[in-house]
Design an enzyme around this catalytic site. Structure first.
Site, PDB file in Angstrom:
ATOM      1  N   LYS A 107     -15.212  21.078  -1.745  1.00 12.41           N
ATOM      2  CA  LYS A 107     -13.806  20.733  -1.942  1.00 12.41           C
ATOM      3  C   LYS A 107     -13.737  19.320  -2.495  1.00 12.41           C
ATOM      4  CE  LYS A 107     -13.047  18.912   2.740  1.00 12.41           C
ATOM      5  NZ  LYS A 107     -12.318  19.053   4.014  1.00 12.41           N
ATOM      6  N   GLU A 137      -8.070  15.927   6.309  1.00 10.62           N
ATOM      7  CA  GLU A 137      -8.991  16.918   6.843  1.00 10.62           C
ATOM      8  C   GLU A 137      -8.417  17.592   8.072  1.00 10.62           C
ATOM      9  OE1 GLU A 137     -12.968  15.536   7.498  1.00 10.62           O
ATOM     10  OE2 GLU A 137     -13.549  16.443   5.599  1.00 10.62           O
ATOM     11  N   ASP A 151      -4.997   5.862  -4.141  1.00 12.58           N
ATOM     12  CA  ASP A 151      -4.760   7.256  -4.499  1.00 12.58           C
ATOM     13  C   ASP A 151      -4.855   7.467  -6.002  1.00 12.58           C
ATOM     14  OD1 ASP A 151      -4.469   8.046  -1.947  1.00 12.58           O
ATOM     15  OD2 ASP A 151      -2.286   7.992  -1.937  1.00 12.58           O
ATOM     16  N   THR A 168      -0.274   4.967   1.166  1.00  6.84           N
ATOM     17  CA  THR A 168      -0.544   5.874   2.277  1.00  6.84           C
ATOM     18  C   THR A 168      -0.453   5.131   3.598  1.00  6.84           C
ATOM     19  OG1 THR A 168      -2.019   7.145   0.849  1.00  6.84           O
ATOM     20  CG2 THR A 168      -2.185   7.518   3.220  1.00  6.84           C
ATOM     21  N   ASP A 218       0.858  -1.177   0.000  1.00  6.52           N
ATOM     22  CA  ASP A 218       0.000   0.000   0.000  1.00  6.52           C
ATOM     23  C   ASP A 218       0.903   1.239   0.000  1.00  6.52           C
ATOM     24  OD1 ASP A 218      -2.305   1.601   0.254  1.00  6.52           O
ATOM     25  OD2 ASP A 218      -2.038   1.674   2.418  1.00  6.52           O
TER      26      ASP A 218
END
Length: 1217
Positions: free
Chosen positions: A550, A486, A666, A383, A381
């Site tokens: 966003k 976030e 991603d 992230t 992976d």
């Protein structure tokens, strides 16, 4: 009821629907729902012995020796005493039983801890403390803060005195149903789905006071969750014990076996067949001998009148008993001990301990250690695995101007370094002191109250689902975010003066430049992996309606107003620059809404949100309708830094010929840039293939184009094939004849590659590539590339890629990840590695090995994995050698004893050979041996390659071992036979008897196998010395004891070898024979190794020679070069695969607390006393340089204006975190 684990009663009928009456135990008990007691243990006191023995005898080797024991009690067959089989079999069964008992005791302990936890249950109108095991379906339970949820419950009411429930802790809640105010009475009925293991859905209906309320997955608490950020809550028990979704998902994972285990199964079957073959030869020989020579010994050996065929039949079974040692009964137990020891080495490795988190490496399974030394493909992976998953607000673009780069007076940019001066946020007492930013221009624009800049940070402070938590009486502000992205964005807005302070279901409170403002939260248009964006609709204190949005750049750009075209071009250039640095980008936009239109839209939104069918589709249509004609504000760039040592680890693994595939959710641009950052992709590569087509035909063409470029062999084959075709056939330019591709081969072999290539493929193209008609072309192209990056893939696609490689490549795979979306590929790979990072422990709980940082992977594979594989292979080769040699001596002796099934050794020696005389030395080899140190293993990753090709142990190595044993057994039989034949002792007595020959042969055998082990050992420790010399000493001690006069007097029939050791071992001839035998046995091995080291040395030989020449000094430290790159590839904001928490935020599922009141259309006058402005005249300039920092400056009009208002505004301040 069950007996011995078998159900003795009729199973309960399958549920189709569950009906529960709240707080009515009598009614609910009639349905016989499962209790809340759980049981994961396998045995109890009564069932342990029969069940454990039943499981152990399901193994072929144990069942085989049990049959041998039965044969040995038949006098006509057995020539050995029963204890020669009982002793080793009982020891093996006992060791395994003790291990199983310890494991089950731990399960019992865990069950008791869980079942005896306390829960507050409403019974007869009062709350009582009950054990978890006594909670029943339909009960009303009270949960308190930080308490585990005992069952799967429908949340009914929750209360928080200081803060609302946090959505970031994976706990879902339902409506605050007011019926809980009457807790003493039955509260209504719930009709819901039956127990199942689907965590992503729940369907039910609550009937109360004649009204029906729909229930979904957000309405329940799952067993095992922990209640956070709320004082207490009540819930209705829907499922208990084994019927909860947690227990329903605790099914057995697929049993993973190593390649050595699979090879051992084949070899054991071969050994069985070879044993039968030897026994048939000896039985035939017995028949021949009986026919021609048997009548000559009738006077010495009286026999029954039986025919030769029956006598041969009995002899066959007799030799099955005698030659049983060719089947290794103690092999599997020894392998488990070695694996357990090597697992502890991983757990104890201090160099794999992460001090930052206090996390040590852990081998969660003890059966896969040697598989770590054979890895060919690593699936990772991105992230949280390659990166830290700790996001930092790095740069931004606002209204066409980029912020974040720092320039000197000449316009030259500074690189970020420890000497640079960070932006001073001391004016803001609510700022996070950990936040770092270097461009003062952005702060200056904020203080100058630039409209676009304020709109930018206002959007970041409002458009999110972050929860704010105040600690220490409001002096400590903590954000709890759904994702690190976030959290980074809201923290950036906080430091620049737009502080998110409080959230309720209807409002968001933000302190803007010291002024508290409350925005009415009207709707949250939540994120999912299809929308790839999030929006909120709010009403400002002035009464204006606005939509803030966003999301990913490609998504937002499609919904912008035509007037934003020029600004979009400038912003796109900035995004390209950010992407060149590997940053994760996000585009921000807004839209003013008409009050009348929004009222009508909101009514339709309410209807769609309460629809029972097609709810998601209807909501998506409404979202598409309102999220258009947006006005672009700017873009953010977040840095997700690589973990320490990632580039160096990847470089080391590449040198070991380990291919790394990155499977990430991603965006393609983000994954590409991280690939360059960690040296997976390099500018020096011949080409990088991008597969991003939207149709199967285009995907096939792009894959075949890459296949052509990688391998010129395909070009030649296709050119020859096309010469035979007609020119007007109209054939596709990228068509490959099936004769070239082959028809679904079972194994895709490695092919020669012309250069170095990389492959990047996105999720929708990968879906086509994984189809049956195209998967081989995708696999061939991917395997020819040095690096493969799959972007925008789902968790299921990750597992499918792993399964594809496992299916068609003879290679061992490893999957590594840190999140729940990596669990599927971790379970699919041969080896699963979990990283305990920012995304929880789901990956760790499903893994075989775990640690805290990706960089530890190189030590796990190149050191522990290689050592484990090397030790296991040496152990197996030596184990088979000593057992085959022992057994073959019996075979040769049969030709000299008339095939009478007489044993060549003493029965005591037969029983103790594998248990006492040779067990510890071979275990010492399997636990402590190493060819080179860990430092040299990392310095020369090429040492790993022999394991990938199974050079240390294979079918060929097994055959060589058998031939070596055959030669040694010939020496061990015929040299002692020649030495004692027609010989006498020094006192003139004859020593050519069977007992003296047996003692000499077994002594030669014991000494020879110990000498052979000494040659095989590369690393002698004190333990190895103790085991080798101790085993030899134990042999002579036991031999003299068992052949003593005292034991013979006590049990003459059991100890016939009286005085043999004393009479034989004092002869010089005997010791010279032992020496000669050992030399002859090991001489071919020494000569073979010497010649190969001189003529064809392996990488191990070369490294060991270099180590010896350097006198075993530790290798010099490896240089760790920082890898930099520049590129114009786009980067995108990466979202998770989970839905957002917008529905939870607006659903009133947590208790509201009072918020600062506001007057409609007005803003409270004044600013916070903690706000200290600092504009140009206060020492800052747009260029980012301080002006006159030591001189007093005259206050500006803006400062005077703020000072007046500061004196009139006062509220309690909150200290920064």
């Amino acid at each position: 009821m069950s007996f011995f684990g078998l159900d003795c009663v009729k199973k309960k009928e399958k549920e189709t629907e569950r009906k529960i009456r709240a707080n009515d135990r009598e009614h609910n008990l009639s349905f016989k729902y499962a209790t809340n007691a759980i049981k994961t243990s396998k045995y109890n006191v009564l069932t342990f012995l029969p069940l454990n023995l039943f499981e152990q005898f399901q193994r072929i080797a144990n069942a085989y020796f049990l049959c041998l024991l039965v044969l040995q009690v038949i006098p006509a067959i057995s020539s050995l005493s029963w204890f020669t089989t009982v002793v080793p079999l009982a020891l093996v069964l006992s060791i395994t039983a003790v291990k199983d008992a310890i494991d089950d005791l731990n399960r019992h302990k865990s069950d008791r801890q869980v079942n005896n936890r306390r829960a507050q249950v409403l019974i007869d109108g009062e709350l009582r403390n009950e054990k978890w095991m006594n909670v029943q379906v339909g009960d009303i339970i009270k949960l308190e803060n930080n308490q585990f949820v005992a069952v799967r419950a429908l949340l009914s009411l929750c209360l928080s005195s200081s803060h609302p429930l946090s959505p970031s802790l994976a706990v879902s809640f339902t409506l605050a149903l007011c019926f809980c105010l009457s807790l003493c009475c039955p509260l209504g009925e719930v009709c819901c789905e039956p127990p199942n293991n689907r965590l992503d859905r729940f369907v039910g209906t609550l009937v109360w006071r004649g009204q029906k309320h729909p229930l979904d997955n957000h309405c329940v608490l799952l067993r095992g969750c922990t209640l956070r950020n709320t004082d207490w809550c009540f819930g209705l028990v829907l499922f208990a014990g084994p019927e909860t979704k947690l227990m329903q998902n605790c099914g057995k994972s697929s049993f993973k076996r190593t390649s050595i285990d699979r090879l051992m199964n084949v070899l054991v079957l071969f050994i069985f067949g070879f044993l039968v073959f030897m026994c048939i030869i000896l039985a035939v020989g017995h028949g021949i001998w009986e026919h021609y020579e048997g009548t000559k010994v009738m006077a010495f050996v009286p026999q029954q009148n039986e025919d030769t065929a029956f006598s041969s039949f009995l002899t066959f079974w007799s030799y099955i008993i005698i030659l049983n040692t060719v089947v290794p009964i103690s092999l599997y137990v020894s392998m488990e001990v070695i694996r357990l020891g090597n697992s502890y080495y991983i757990n104890w490795d201090r160099l794999m301990f992460h001090t930052g988190s206090g996390t040590a490496a852990e081998a969660r399974t003890t059966t896969l250690n040697e598989e770590l030394g054979q890895i060919r493909y690593v699936f990772s992976d991105k992230t949280g695995t390659l990166t830290q998953n700790i996001m930092c607000f790095h740069k931004c673009s606002i209204n066409g101007k980029a912020y974040g780069d720092v320039f000197d007076c000449s316009g030259q940019g500074y690189g970020l370094s420890g000497d640079m001066m960070m932006v001073d946020f001391s004016f803001n007492s609510l700022a996070d002191p950990r936040f770092q930013f270097y461009d003062n221009n952005l702060l200056e624009a904020v203080k100058l109250e630039t409209l676009e800049v304020h709109s930018f940070f206002r959007l970041l402070a409002i458009c999110h689902t972050v929860m704010a938590e105040e600690k220490n009486n409001g002096l400590y502000l903590v954000y709890q975010a759904q994702s690190p992205d976030e959290g980074a964005l809201v923290t950036a807005a906080r430091n620049f003066g737009f502080v998110f302070r409080l959230r309720t279901p209807e409002s968001v409170c933000v302190v803007e430049m010291g002024v508290p403002r409350t925005y009415e939260l009207l709707a949250i248009l939540d994120f999912n992996n299809v929308r790839k964006r999030m929006s909120v609709i709010v009403r400002s204190p002035e009464g204006k309606l606005a939509l803030y949005c966003k999301g990913a750049d490609t998504i937002i750009y499609k919904r912008l107003h035509e007037s934003c075209s020029k600004l979009m071009e400038v912003t796109t250039e900035h995004l390209n620059e950010f992407a060149g640095e590997g940053l994760r980008t996000l585009v921000l936009a807004y839209k003013d809404l008409d009050e009348e239109y929004f009222s009508e839209w909101k009514q339709r939104h309410h209807q769609a949100s309460t629809a029972l069918e097609g709810r998601e589709d209807k909501l998506n249509q409404l979202y598409e309708e309102i999220e258009k004609d947006l006005l672009l504000i700017g873009a953010t760039a977040i840095e997700d830094k690589l973990q320490d040592g990632v580039s160096q680890t990847i470089e080391q693994l590449a040198k070991a010929d380990i291919k790394i595939w990155v499977l990430t959710g991603d965006k393609q641009e983000t994954a590409e840039n991280i690939g360059y950052s960690c040296n997976l992709l390099r500018e020096e590569m011949d080409d990088i293939f991008i597969v991003a087509a939207d149709s199967p035909e285009e995907v096939r063409q792009e894959l075949r184009c890459g296949l052509f470029l990688c391998s010129p062999v395909y070009l030649c084959l296709i050119r020859d094939a096309r010469m035979k075709m007609r020119l007007d056939s109209g054939e596709d330019a990228f068509f490959i004849p099936e004769s070239i591709l082959g028809n679904n081969p079972k194994v895709v072999q490695d092919e020669n590659v012309n250069g170095e290539y990389g492959l990047v493929i996105n999720g929708h193209s990968l879906a086509y590539a994984l189809e049956g008609s195209m998967e081989l072309e995708f696999l061939r192209t991917a395997c020819m590339c040095k690096t493969v990056i799959c972007c925008r893939v789902t968790p299921m696609q990750k597992a499918q890629v792993v399964e594809l490689v496992k299916k068609y490549k003879q290679a061992v795979t490893l999957a590594i990840g840190d999140g729940a979306n990596d669990v599927s590929m971790i379970k699919a790979a041969h080896i699963g590695v979990g990283i305990s990072g920012q995304e929880g422990m789901q990956a760790v709980l499903s893994s075989d090995f775990s640690f805290a940082q990706f960089r530890y992977l190189q030590r796990l594979l190149l050191v522990h994995g290689r050592w484990s594989y090397l030790r296991m292979c040496k152990f197996l080769r030596y184990f088979f050698y000593k057992n085959f040699t022992f057994t073959f001596v019996h075979f040769w002796f049969a030709f000299f004893c008339g095939f009478s099934a007489q044993t060549v050794y003493d029965e005591t020696f037969i029983a103790l050979y594998n248990l006492m005389y040779t067990a510890l030395p071979v275990l010492g080899m399997g636990l402590f041996d190493q060819d080179v140190s860990d430092g040299w293993s990392l310095e020369y990753p090429q040492l790993y390659e022999p394991g990938q090709r199974s050079l240390y142990f294979s079918k060929g190595a097994f055959i060589k071992c058998a031939l070596h044993s055959c030669y040694s057994s010939l020496v061990l039989f015929f040299v002692p036979y020649a030495a004692v034949r027609d010989s006498v002792s020094t006192d003139g007595h004859d020593i050519a008897d069977h007992q003296s020959f047996a003692l000499l042969t077994q002594t030669c055998l014991t000494v020879t196998v110990c000498v052979q082990l000494g040659l095989d050992l590369s690393y002698w420790t004190a333990v190895n010395h103790l085991f080798v010399w101790g085993s030899l000493g134990m042999y002579f001690l036991v031999t003299f004891t068992m052949q003593s006069d005292g034991l013979h007097r006590l049990y003459a029939s059991s100890f016939p070898f009286v005085g043999t050791a004393r009479n034989s071992l004092d002869q010089v001839t005997v010791w010279l024979t032992v020496l000669l035998t050992a030399v002859l046995c090991v001489l071919p091995v020494v000569v073979h190794r010497f010649l190969f080291m001189q003529l064809n040395p392996t990488i191990n030989d070369k490294v060991r020679l270099k180590v010896h020449q350097m006198k075993a000094q530790p290798p010099p430290p490896r240089r760790r070069a920082r890898i930099r790159r520049s590129s114009t590839r786009r980067s995108g904001y990466a979202f998770s695969h989970a839905y957002g928490y917008g529905d939870l935020v607006t659903s009133k599922r947590f208790l509201r607390r009072p918020v600062p009141s506001r007057s409609a259309g007005s803003t409270p006058a004044g600013r916070s006393a903690a706000f200290r402005p600092a504009g140009r005249s206060a020492g800052y300039s747009p260029s980012g340089q301080e002006q006159n920092p030591k001189q007093a400056t005259e206050p500006t009009e803006l400062q005077r204006y703020r000072a007046v208002h500061d004196a009139t505004f006062c509220r309690q301040g909150v200290a920064p975190e």
